[in-house]
Design an enzyme around this catalytic site. Sequence first.
Site, PDB file in Angstrom:
ATOM      1  N   GLY A  57       0.831  -1.197   0.000  1.00  0.00           N
ATOM      2  CA  GLY A  57       0.000   0.000   0.000  1.00  0.00           C
ATOM      3  C   GLY A  57       0.857   1.235   0.000  1.00  0.00           C
ATOM      4  O   GLY A  57       2.043   1.161   0.249  1.00  0.00           O
ATOM      5  N   THR A  58       0.271   2.372  -0.288  1.00  0.00           N
ATOM      6  CA  THR A  58       1.083   3.589  -0.435  1.00  0.00           C
ATOM      7  C   THR A  58       0.577   4.835   0.317  1.00  0.00           C
ATOM      8  O   THR A  58       0.429   4.776   1.492  1.00  0.00           O
ATOM      9  CB  THR A  58       1.282   3.923  -1.894  1.00  0.00           C
ATOM     10  N   THR A  59       0.273   5.948  -0.312  1.00  0.00           N
ATOM     11  CA  THR A  59       0.253   7.245   0.377  1.00  0.00           C
ATOM     12  C   THR A  59      -0.665   7.325   1.590  1.00  0.00           C
ATOM     13  O   THR A  59      -1.849   7.056   1.506  1.00  0.00           O
ATOM     14  CB  THR A  59      -0.195   8.348  -0.601  1.00  0.00           C
ATOM     15  N   LYS A 113      -6.735   1.348   4.494  1.00  0.00           N
ATOM     16  CA  LYS A 113      -5.374   1.613   4.959  1.00  0.00           C
ATOM     17  C   LYS A 113      -5.352   2.282   6.313  1.00  0.00           C
ATOM     18  O   LYS A 113      -4.292   2.438   6.908  1.00  0.00           O
ATOM     19  CB  LYS A 113      -4.638   2.489   3.950  1.00  0.00           C
ATOM     20  N   ALA A 138       1.261   4.466  -7.958  1.00  0.00           N
ATOM     21  CA  ALA A 138       0.916   3.432  -6.993  1.00  0.00           C
ATOM     22  C   ALA A 138      -0.124   3.890  -5.983  1.00  0.00           C
ATOM     23  O   ALA A 138      -0.453   3.139  -5.070  1.00  0.00           O
ATOM     24  CB  ALA A 138       2.180   2.971  -6.275  1.00  0.00           C
TER      25      ALA A 138
END
Lengths: 337, 221
Positions: free
Chosen positions: A120-122, A153, A289
């Site tokens: 996962g990202t930001t 997230k 992403a």
Amino acid sequence: EQLINLLDTFTRVQAQRPKRPTGRTATSSNARKKGEEIESGDAATPLPPHSIHRFRNAGDAMMKLDMSALETQFGAPAGEDGGLLFDVDGAAMPAMEFPNCPDFDRFQAKTKDMVKNKRGTTTLAFIFDKGVIVAADSRASMGGYISSQTVRKIIEINPYMLGTMAGGAADCQFWHRNLGTKCRLHELANKRRISVTGASKLLANILYSYRGMGLSIGTMIAGWDEKGPGLYYVDSEGARLKGNRFSVGSGSLYAYSVLDEGYRFKMSVEEAGELARRAIYHATFRDGASGGCVSVYHVGPDGWKKLSGDDVGELHYQYYPVQKTPVEQEMTDASTS
Amino acid sequence: MSRRGDWVYENNGGTCVAIAGADYCVIAADTRLSVGYSILTRDHSKICELADKCVLASSGFQGDIKALHKNLAARELLYQHQHNKRMSCPAMAQLLSNTLYYKRFFPYYAFNVLGGLDSEGKGCVFTYDAVGSYERTGYSAQGTGSTLIMPVLDNQLKSPSPLLLPARDAVTPLSESEAVDLVKDVFASATERDIYTGDKLEIVVINKAGTKREYIDLRKD
């Protein structure tokens, strides 16, 4: 019991050993910190007999992978059923099975490439005068493939504490859940809620003990405790930082620029939420992403509350509505004649 | 290529799909088992019925998958004896996630899709990665043909994200027979373009009446 034996041996041996200013002490000091002893060739100070089995050769201590930090004091050792079938103490950290291969790191690197786990990202979080704002996107990628656009997230550890997910999705999910269990046990044992400092320390210590094993976690623990709002950044390298503003993930650079530009300590909850939403939107715009939906949460004295959840595709047209460009020449349908 | 004892995994291929509806769940997988360019058998089931309302389909390395299915079936039996009822699908979903994560450093090479009915009777599908990250979704595809199938399912079934606030209704509009037809079409397409998918399609449909199983022929080339 193993830990008590270790400490026992260590303190007893320490008491008996004289100070050795030689270079030998320097190399052996690291090993001693982990409770091992390097064989001393000094016949003048015989060490107690039961500590002999703790000895290893100096060469071995250097080349063998030291797993002592990973041995748990409870739970079945790996190799048996691993505690899976007879899980008496659910909150105990499980003893994880390791492959019996000559090069552990190469095996981990190859497996990582093979399975291409979800990442996962930001994510971002900041403290302001009315509490903490936590925001994240919802895209998970498996290599170059988007495996999901609806990943949660922002993980709800308990009603007044949130954790964010960046890095390995499975790692974050599992350890946050484990942290939630530990926080609840702390509450039951001490009749009061755990502080954000305490919770982040619990997590950081666990992650430090798995340092170098290939876990990938970049998380922020945000909450409201007796001291007010709290925000900590914890990662799988073992870092634990207290701060007012953090952004984690591949899109964090983009989010930081928007966040830092618009941040003021005194803001209303709506303004703060809008700032967070905009920052994540800009990160999803430029980072491949990141994407999906922006979720924004606010942690106040009464606990967390979800402020907004918006699809970034729709947000784009909200922020930048389509301008009708003046047409130079208009094509008309050819008349049928 | 790999030294014996150094690399213990292999990919046996195959694809698994699951679709959740308002009161049903469809789980499907092909039955081809391959190693490299060879087909070992055309008749190998990738689906395991763990509980009456809970079915697991996995693709990847069938050795690990066999072990994983056996492990979960044993845990389910223990649960039955301890709690005097069968495991619900969400409970099994978390158990599977934990089982996969306990082998974080020596993973099960298995790409799983868990489907069934939750305690309210609504269809649920849980999708996993190899080390246990999971999520409840309306539909999912895993395996070698998943990148071919997912875009089609997105096109037909995509519903508003559960993360949206204010929440938007996210019911799959399809009926049970429509969902089964969609699954058949989607596998037929994947078989055309993925060498590891084909031979036969096994479809399991769970609804409140019980479990139904169906076999459809796919291209054998």
